[in-house]
Design an enzyme around this catalytic site. Structure first.
Site, PDB file in Angstrom:
ATOM      1  N   TYR A 102       1.741  59.453 -31.107  1.00 38.78           N
ATOM      2  CA  TYR A 102       2.168  60.817 -30.790  1.00 38.78           C
ATOM      3  C   TYR A 102       2.261  61.574 -32.116  1.00 38.78           C
ATOM      4  O   TYR A 102       1.663  61.146 -33.113  1.00 38.78           O
ATOM      5  CB  TYR A 102       3.516  60.656 -30.045  1.00 38.78           C
ATOM      6  CG  TYR A 102       4.045  61.880 -29.387  1.00 38.78           C
ATOM      7  CD1 TYR A 102       3.303  62.565 -28.431  1.00 38.78           C
ATOM      8  CD2 TYR A 102       5.310  62.364 -29.704  1.00 38.78           C
ATOM      9  CE1 TYR A 102       3.812  63.699 -27.819  1.00 38.78           C
ATOM     10  CE2 TYR A 102       5.825  63.494 -29.089  1.00 38.78           C
ATOM     11  CZ  TYR A 102       5.073  64.158 -28.147  1.00 38.78           C
ATOM     12  OH  TYR A 102       5.572  65.276 -27.557  1.00 38.78           O
ATOM     13  N   ARG A 155      -4.423  75.248 -28.141  1.00 47.16           N
ATOM     14  CA  ARG A 155      -3.296  75.279 -29.101  1.00 47.16           C
ATOM     15  C   ARG A 155      -2.760  73.857 -29.213  1.00 47.16           C
ATOM     16  O   ARG A 155      -1.769  73.508 -28.587  1.00 47.16           O
ATOM     17  CB  ARG A 155      -2.228  76.270 -28.600  1.00 47.16           C
ATOM     18  CG  ARG A 155      -1.199  76.695 -29.587  1.00 47.16           C
ATOM     19  CD  ARG A 155      -0.176  75.599 -29.939  1.00 47.16           C
ATOM     20  NE  ARG A 155       0.935  75.474 -29.047  1.00 47.16           N
ATOM     21  CZ  ARG A 155       1.507  74.306 -28.736  1.00 47.16           C
ATOM     22  NH1 ARG A 155       1.072  73.155 -29.217  1.00 47.16           N
ATOM     23  NH2 ARG A 155       2.529  74.276 -27.903  1.00 47.16           N
ATOM     24  N   LYS A 173       0.495  61.962 -24.337  1.00 45.21           N
ATOM     25  CA  LYS A 173       1.638  62.303 -23.466  1.00 45.21           C
ATOM     26  C   LYS A 173       1.736  61.292 -22.324  1.00 45.21           C
ATOM     27  O   LYS A 173       2.830  60.861 -21.950  1.00 45.21           O
ATOM     28  CB  LYS A 173       1.476  63.715 -22.891  1.00 45.21           C
ATOM     29  CG  LYS A 173       1.543  64.821 -23.931  1.00 45.21           C
ATOM     30  CD  LYS A 173       2.955  65.338 -24.131  1.00 45.21           C
ATOM     31  CE  LYS A 173       3.013  66.313 -25.298  1.00 45.21           C
ATOM     32  NZ  LYS A 173       4.348  66.778 -25.636  1.00 45.21           N
ATOM     33  N   GLU A 244      -0.299  71.256 -20.811  1.00 40.63           N
ATOM     34  CA  GLU A 244       0.102  70.984 -22.205  1.00 40.63           C
ATOM     35  C   GLU A 244      -0.807  71.704 -23.188  1.00 40.63           C
ATOM     36  O   GLU A 244      -2.037  71.682 -23.048  1.00 40.63           O
ATOM     37  CB  GLU A 244       0.020  69.474 -22.464  1.00 40.63           C
ATOM     38  CG  GLU A 244       0.576  69.030 -23.797  1.00 40.63           C
ATOM     39  CD  GLU A 244       2.103  69.106 -23.883  1.00 40.63           C
ATOM     40  OE1 GLU A 244       2.778  68.671 -22.936  1.00 40.63           O
ATOM     41  OE2 GLU A 244       2.609  69.601 -24.911  1.00 40.63           O
ATOM     42  N   ASP A 245      -0.192  72.303 -24.183  1.00 39.03           N
ATOM     43  CA  ASP A 245      -0.904  72.865 -25.340  1.00 39.03           C
ATOM     44  C   ASP A 245      -1.979  73.889 -24.954  1.00 39.03           C
ATOM     45  O   ASP A 245      -3.103  73.875 -25.481  1.00 39.03           O
ATOM     46  CB  ASP A 245      -1.451  71.749 -26.236  1.00 39.03           C
ATOM     47  CG  ASP A 245      -0.312  71.066 -27.018  1.00 39.03           C
ATOM     48  OD1 ASP A 245       0.873  71.380 -26.757  1.00 39.03           O
ATOM     49  OD2 ASP A 245      -0.606  70.227 -27.884  1.00 39.03           O
ATOM     50  N   ASP A 267       5.049  71.733 -20.311  1.00 38.74           N
ATOM     51  CA  ASP A 267       5.917  70.984 -21.207  1.00 38.74           C
ATOM     52  C   ASP A 267       6.324  71.812 -22.435  1.00 38.74           C
ATOM     53  O   ASP A 267       7.461  71.719 -22.896  1.00 38.74           O
ATOM     54  CB  ASP A 267       5.150  69.726 -21.626  1.00 38.74           C
ATOM     55  CG  ASP A 267       5.969  68.794 -22.466  1.00 38.74           C
ATOM     56  OD1 ASP A 267       7.169  68.670 -22.207  1.00 38.74           O
ATOM     57  OD2 ASP A 267       5.393  68.161 -23.365  1.00 38.74           O
ATOM     58  N   ASP A 268       5.385  72.594 -22.969  1.00 36.29           N
ATOM     59  CA  ASP A 268       5.695  73.350 -24.194  1.00 36.29           C
ATOM     60  C   ASP A 268       6.747  74.417 -23.931  1.00 36.29           C
ATOM     61  O   ASP A 268       7.505  74.780 -24.827  1.00 36.29           O
ATOM     62  CB  ASP A 268       4.420  73.987 -24.749  1.00 36.29           C
ATOM     63  CG  ASP A 268       3.411  72.925 -25.111  1.00 36.29           C
ATOM     64  OD1 ASP A 268       3.704  72.120 -26.007  1.00 36.29           O
ATOM     65  OD2 ASP A 268       2.349  72.858 -24.454  1.00 36.29           O
ATOM     66  N   ASN A 416       5.007  71.098 -35.016  1.00 37.24           N
ATOM     67  CA  ASN A 416       4.281  69.840 -35.206  1.00 37.24           C
ATOM     68  C   ASN A 416       2.843  70.142 -35.609  1.00 37.24           C
ATOM     69  O   ASN A 416       2.349  71.226 -35.309  1.00 37.24           O
ATOM     70  CB  ASN A 416       4.263  69.049 -33.884  1.00 37.24           C
ATOM     71  CG  ASN A 416       5.649  68.648 -33.463  1.00 37.24           C
ATOM     72  OD1 ASN A 416       6.427  68.155 -34.258  1.00 37.24           O
ATOM     73  ND2 ASN A 416       5.975  68.876 -32.188  1.00 37.24           N
TER      74      ASN A 416
HETATM   75  N1  LIG Z   1       9.260  69.907 -31.011  1.00 42.12           N
HETATM   76  C1  LIG Z   1       8.685  70.091 -29.857  1.00 42.12           C
HETATM   77  O1  LIG Z   1       8.987  69.409 -28.876  1.00 42.12           O
HETATM   78  C2  LIG Z   1       7.651  71.144 -29.707  1.00 42.12           C
HETATM   79  C3  LIG Z   1       7.107  71.777 -30.794  1.00 42.12           C
HETATM   80  N2  LIG Z   1       6.172  72.746 -30.612  1.00 42.12           N
HETATM   81  C4  LIG Z   1       5.563  73.321 -31.812  1.00 42.12           C
HETATM   82  O2  LIG Z   1       5.893  74.678 -31.901  1.00 42.12           O
HETATM   83  C5  LIG Z   1       4.832  75.381 -32.495  1.00 42.12           C
HETATM   84  C6  LIG Z   1       4.536  76.614 -31.672  1.00 42.12           C
HETATM   85  O3  LIG Z   1       4.139  76.264 -30.366  1.00 42.12           O
HETATM   86  P1  LIG Z   1       3.973  77.413 -29.255  1.00 42.12           P
HETATM   87  O4  LIG Z   1       5.190  78.240 -29.182  1.00 42.12           O
HETATM   88  O5  LIG Z   1       3.486  76.785 -28.028  1.00 42.12           O
HETATM   89  O6  LIG Z   1       2.790  78.257 -29.908  1.00 42.12           O
HETATM   90  P2  LIG Z   1       2.537  79.800 -29.747  1.00 42.12           P
HETATM   91  O7  LIG Z   1       1.202  80.064 -30.327  1.00 42.12           O
HETATM   92  O8  LIG Z   1       2.807  80.235 -28.357  1.00 42.12           O
HETATM   93  O9  LIG Z   1       3.673  80.455 -30.679  1.00 42.12           O
HETATM   94  C7  LIG Z   1       3.661  80.471 -32.080  1.00 42.12           C
HETATM   95  C8  LIG Z   1       4.232  81.817 -32.494  1.00 42.12           C
HETATM   96  O10 LIG Z   1       4.425  81.797 -33.898  1.00 42.12           O
HETATM   97  C9  LIG Z   1       4.053  83.071 -34.387  1.00 42.12           C
HETATM   98  N3  LIG Z   1       3.752  83.017 -35.817  1.00 42.12           N
HETATM   99  C10 LIG Z   1       2.610  82.623 -36.427  1.00 42.12           C
HETATM  100  N4  LIG Z   1       2.706  82.810 -37.748  1.00 42.12           N
HETATM  101  C11 LIG Z   1       3.932  83.340 -37.979  1.00 42.12           C
HETATM  102  C12 LIG Z   1       4.599  83.764 -39.147  1.00 42.12           C
HETATM  103  N5  LIG Z   1       4.022  83.695 -40.348  1.00 42.12           N
HETATM  104  N6  LIG Z   1       5.847  84.259 -39.017  1.00 42.12           N
HETATM  105  C13 LIG Z   1       6.435  84.340 -37.800  1.00 42.12           C
HETATM  106  N7  LIG Z   1       5.834  83.966 -36.658  1.00 42.12           N
HETATM  107  C14 LIG Z   1       4.595  83.473 -36.758  1.00 42.12           C
HETATM  108  C15 LIG Z   1       2.835  83.431 -33.544  1.00 42.12           C
HETATM  109  O11 LIG Z   1       2.564  84.825 -33.594  1.00 42.12           O
HETATM  110  C16 LIG Z   1       3.282  82.967 -32.188  1.00 42.12           C
HETATM  111  O12 LIG Z   1       3.959  83.980 -31.465  1.00 42.12           O
HETATM  112  C17 LIG Z   1       3.669  74.392 -32.627  1.00 42.12           C
HETATM  113  O13 LIG Z   1       3.604  73.945 -33.955  1.00 42.12           O
HETATM  114  C18 LIG Z   1       4.067  73.257 -31.739  1.00 42.12           C
HETATM  115  O14 LIG Z   1       3.617  72.024 -32.253  1.00 42.12           O
HETATM  116  C19 LIG Z   1       5.777  73.164 -29.368  1.00 42.12           C
HETATM  117  C20 LIG Z   1       6.278  72.558 -28.261  1.00 42.12           C
HETATM  118  C21 LIG Z   1       7.203  71.464 -28.351  1.00 42.12           C
HETATM  119  C1  LIG Z   2       5.544  68.339 -28.935  1.00 39.38           C
HETATM  120  C2  LIG Z   2       4.614  69.294 -28.375  1.00 39.38           C
HETATM  121  O1  LIG Z   2       4.438  69.377 -27.172  1.00 39.38           O
HETATM  122  C3  LIG Z   2       3.896  70.176 -29.252  1.00 39.38           C
HETATM  123  O2  LIG Z   2       4.121  70.155 -30.449  1.00 39.38           O
HETATM  124  O3  LIG Z   2       3.056  70.944 -28.741  1.00 39.38           O
HETATM  125 MG   LIG Z   3       2.698  70.466 -26.683  1.00 42.54          MG
END
Ligand SMILES: NC(=O)C1=CN([C@@H]2O[C@H](COP(=O)(O)OP(=O)(O)OC[C@H]3O[C@@H](n4cnc5c(N)ncnc54)[C@H](O)[C@@H]3O)[C@@H](O)[C@H]2O)C=CC1
Ligand SMILES: CC(=O)C(=O)O
Ligand SMILES: [Mg+2]
Length: 561
Positions: A102, A155, A173, A244-245, A267-268, A416
């Site tokens: 993962y 994504r 997953k 997902e993603d 999930d996200d 991530n």
């Molecule tokens: N820890 C966890 O369980 C999870 C972590 N994530 C992580 O969160 C991150 C985002 O995922 P999503 O929200 O689905 O993506 P997304 O693309 O929907 O959102 C990312 C946001 O960050 C903004 N962004 C980009 N550059 C920026 C900057 N310089 N300053 C401020 N904002 C900026 C984008 O405009 C966008 O609105 C990914 O890296 C993903 O791996 C996502 C889901 C679960």
């Molecule tokens: C953990 C997860 O779902 C993500 O980083 O997109």
């Molecule tokens: Mg994800």
């Protein structure tokens, strides 16, 4: 009852066909009777081995691998050879192997998918095949599919558009659904919707294995996804469909479109908001405060950020704040700075989270709009959450400013994989002289500062989606409701050592994940019953269903079908 003493499973395959079926293969563990009955004599070495001996050999081989990517390739090959053995090995070393199967290693595996490719797993549904989706679904030899994880690869973690390389994520997953949530691997199916890619490196790579075409968008895209969803529901009407993603522009619209019609989940958005709520709740408890007393900044107002923010607003309201006050304590900072109510071109899901500009009259900014440092300086925030997918944005100045205004800030760089985190725990703890409580999306060892060890919680939806899947399937829930998510979050928080006065960790260890998943699954199942989306049953009956549903990686005896 031992697994061997359970009733034998009727099996039709024999000889190499049986050995080549990863769901049935036992390799050197086939008994003498089975070797005879299934014509395996001579096809495996003479010694009849236990799964423990097989797993020991595999672990030795695993340890000989030089890099994390090599370890990933090794484990994936084992999964394709013998799933029972693979999950047995993973169960013995879950905390060790999670970062390989993962995040973060799965990210590199997705980036290099077409180069590392050895064997197909899952289904690839490409746009040019849009008239044959039903037939493609029938290609799988597994008849009884209960969970599908689907991505369109746009994504992948914080790595962007990886086209069909995104397949690594549904595979990863689903491995966790089994390893952490006891879902029988014979009932899971990873799928990539190949709608092209806008990643020029992939399009120019002759080894890229997906459809060499720019992404299709708009009505064409939505009608393709719809054909897929309809075909899935026709083939497996009681399946749990996990998105997902998907990119931000599609993630929420797809969830909204399907969540009231089918048993599906993003999930996200939903898993992430539940695990973040659990982590925050648990952190607040250890600090003897409550969520309603926090002022929270998000960096990244996308699917994950806005999903978590809405969940936190609901939690604040449940703790007694009125909605406007709760929303006033949550600051969403995206690329163009703090989201404020004068912004015209923002997506609908950000609008309710916009700060009224009228409340910010006394705020100062260095630039057009309020950027992260401006917001940290003027919001008196206590919590900083990173879901931007951008490396290094929690700078030393940002973190030190936060810590200068708040006794014990809570910092959560959740992006991530590790290469895309807003800051690493060691820096955050160094810059705050150990005052900060840190939770990350990818796994980290404890950080030691001046001889004191600081555990780093892994705030990742991996804690929660396996238990949710288990609860949904065991209770035969027909929908995934918001109450089921909230129940999952508080159930997870209750399992943390900190909640049980057994230490200061704000989330449980993955070594205890089976027990944790039972607790989450039960909470989810009870909420499903309460919401009327699962048949009425009492707690004892639900727990029995959940425990009965849980698949353990042990060999069962086979008899000729
Ligand atoms: N820890 C966890 O369980 C999870 C972590 N994530 C992580 O969160 C991150 C985002 O995922 P999503 O929200 O689905 O993506 P997304 O693309 O929907 O959102 C990312 C946001 O960050 C903004 N962004 C980009 N550059 C920026 C900057 N310089 N300053 C401020 N904002 C900026 C984008 O405009 C966008 O609105 C990914 O890296 C993903 O791996 C996502 C889901 C679960
Ligand atoms: C953990 C997860 O779902 C993500 O980083 O997109
Ligand atoms: Mg994800």
């Amino acid at each position: 009852m031992s697994y061997q003493s359970q009733p034998a499973i009727p099996v039709k395959e024999s000889r190499v066909t049986l050995l080549r079926n990863p769901l049935l293969n036992k390799g050197s563990a086939f008994s003498a009777e089975e070797r005879k009955a299934f014509q395996l004599e001579g096809l495996v070495p003479a010694q009849i081995e236990s799964i423990n001996i097989q797993a020991e050999r595999c672990y030795q081989q695993y340890k000989e691998q030089k890099t994390d990517l090599d370890r990933y390739i090794f484990l994936r090959a084992l999964q394709d050879e013998n799933e029972t053995l693979f999950f047995h090995l993973v169960a013995d070393h879950i905390a060790d192997m999670m970062p390989i199967l993962y995040t973060p290693t799965v990210g590199s595996a997705c980036q290099n998918y077409s180069h590392l490719f050895r064997k197909s797993r899952g289904l690839f549904i490409a746009y040019p095949d849009r008239d044959k989706i039903g037939d493609i679904l029938k290609q799988t030899e597994q008849e009884n599919i209960k969970i599908i994880v689907v991505t369109d690869g746009e994504r992948i973690l914080g790595l962007g558009d990886l086209g069909v390389g995104g397949m690594g994520i549904p595979i990863g997953k689903l491995a966790l659904y089994t390893a952490c949530g006891g879902i029988d691997p014979a009932t899971v199916l990873p799928i990539v919707l190949d709608v092209g890619t806008n990643n020029e490196n992939l399009l120019n790579d002759p080894l890229y294995m997906g459809w060499h075409h720019k992404r299709i968008t708009g009505d064409e895209y939505y009608s393709f996804v719809d054909r897929f969803v309809q075909a899935v529901m026709q083939q497996w009407p009681d399946v749990f469909l996990h998105f997902e993603d998907f990119a931000q522009k599609n993630a929420l619209p797809l969830l909204k479109k399907y969540r009231d019609q089918y048993c599906c989940f993003n999930d996200d958005i939903q898993g992430t908001s539940a695990v973040a709520l659990a982590t925050l709740y648990s952190a607040c408890k250890t600090r003897k405060t409550s969520i309603r007393d926090q002022r929270i900044i998000f960096l990244g107002a996308g699917s994950a950020g806005c999903g978590i923010a809405e969940q936190i607003v609901s939690a604040m309201v449940a703790e007694g704040l009125d909605e406007a006050t709760a929303r006033g304590q949550v600051y969403m900072v995206d690329r163009n700075g703090l989201i404020t109510d004068d912004m015209q071109d923002i997506p609908d899901f950000q609008k309710k989270l916009a700060q009224p500009l009228s409340k910010l009259k006394n705020w100062k900014s260095q630039d057009q709009g309020f950027f992260l440092l401006d917001v940290v300086k003027q919001s008196k925030a206590t919590v900083l959450i990173g879901v931007s997918g951008q490396k290094g944005l929690f700078t030393e100045e940002v973190i030190k400013t936060l810590a200068s205004q708040c006794e014990a800030p809570f910092v959560m760089p959740l992006s991530n994989p590790t290469s895309h985190m807003e800051a690493i725990p060691e820096d955050i703890l160094k810059w705050t002289e150990g005052k900060a409580l840190v939770a990350t999306g990818s796994p980290f060892s404890p950080v030691v500062i001046n001889g004191k060890s600081f555990p780093i919680a892994q705030c990742n939806n991996a804690y929660i989606f396996p238990g949710i899947g288990l609860g949904v399937l065991a209770a035969k829930a027909t929908r995934v409701t918001d109450n089921m998510m909230v129940a999952a979050a508080y159930a997870l928080a209750d399992t943390a050592p900190a909640a049980q006065n057994k230490g200061n960790a704000i989330l449980p260890s993955f070594d205890d994940i089976e027990e944790v998943s039972y607790v989450i699954a039960l909470a989810v199942a009870k909420a499903a019953v309460k919401d009327g989306v699962a048949e009425q049953k009492d707690e004892t009956a639900l727990l029995a269903l959940i425990k009965g549903y849980y698949w353990h990686p042990e060999y069962r005896a086979y008899q000729l079908a």
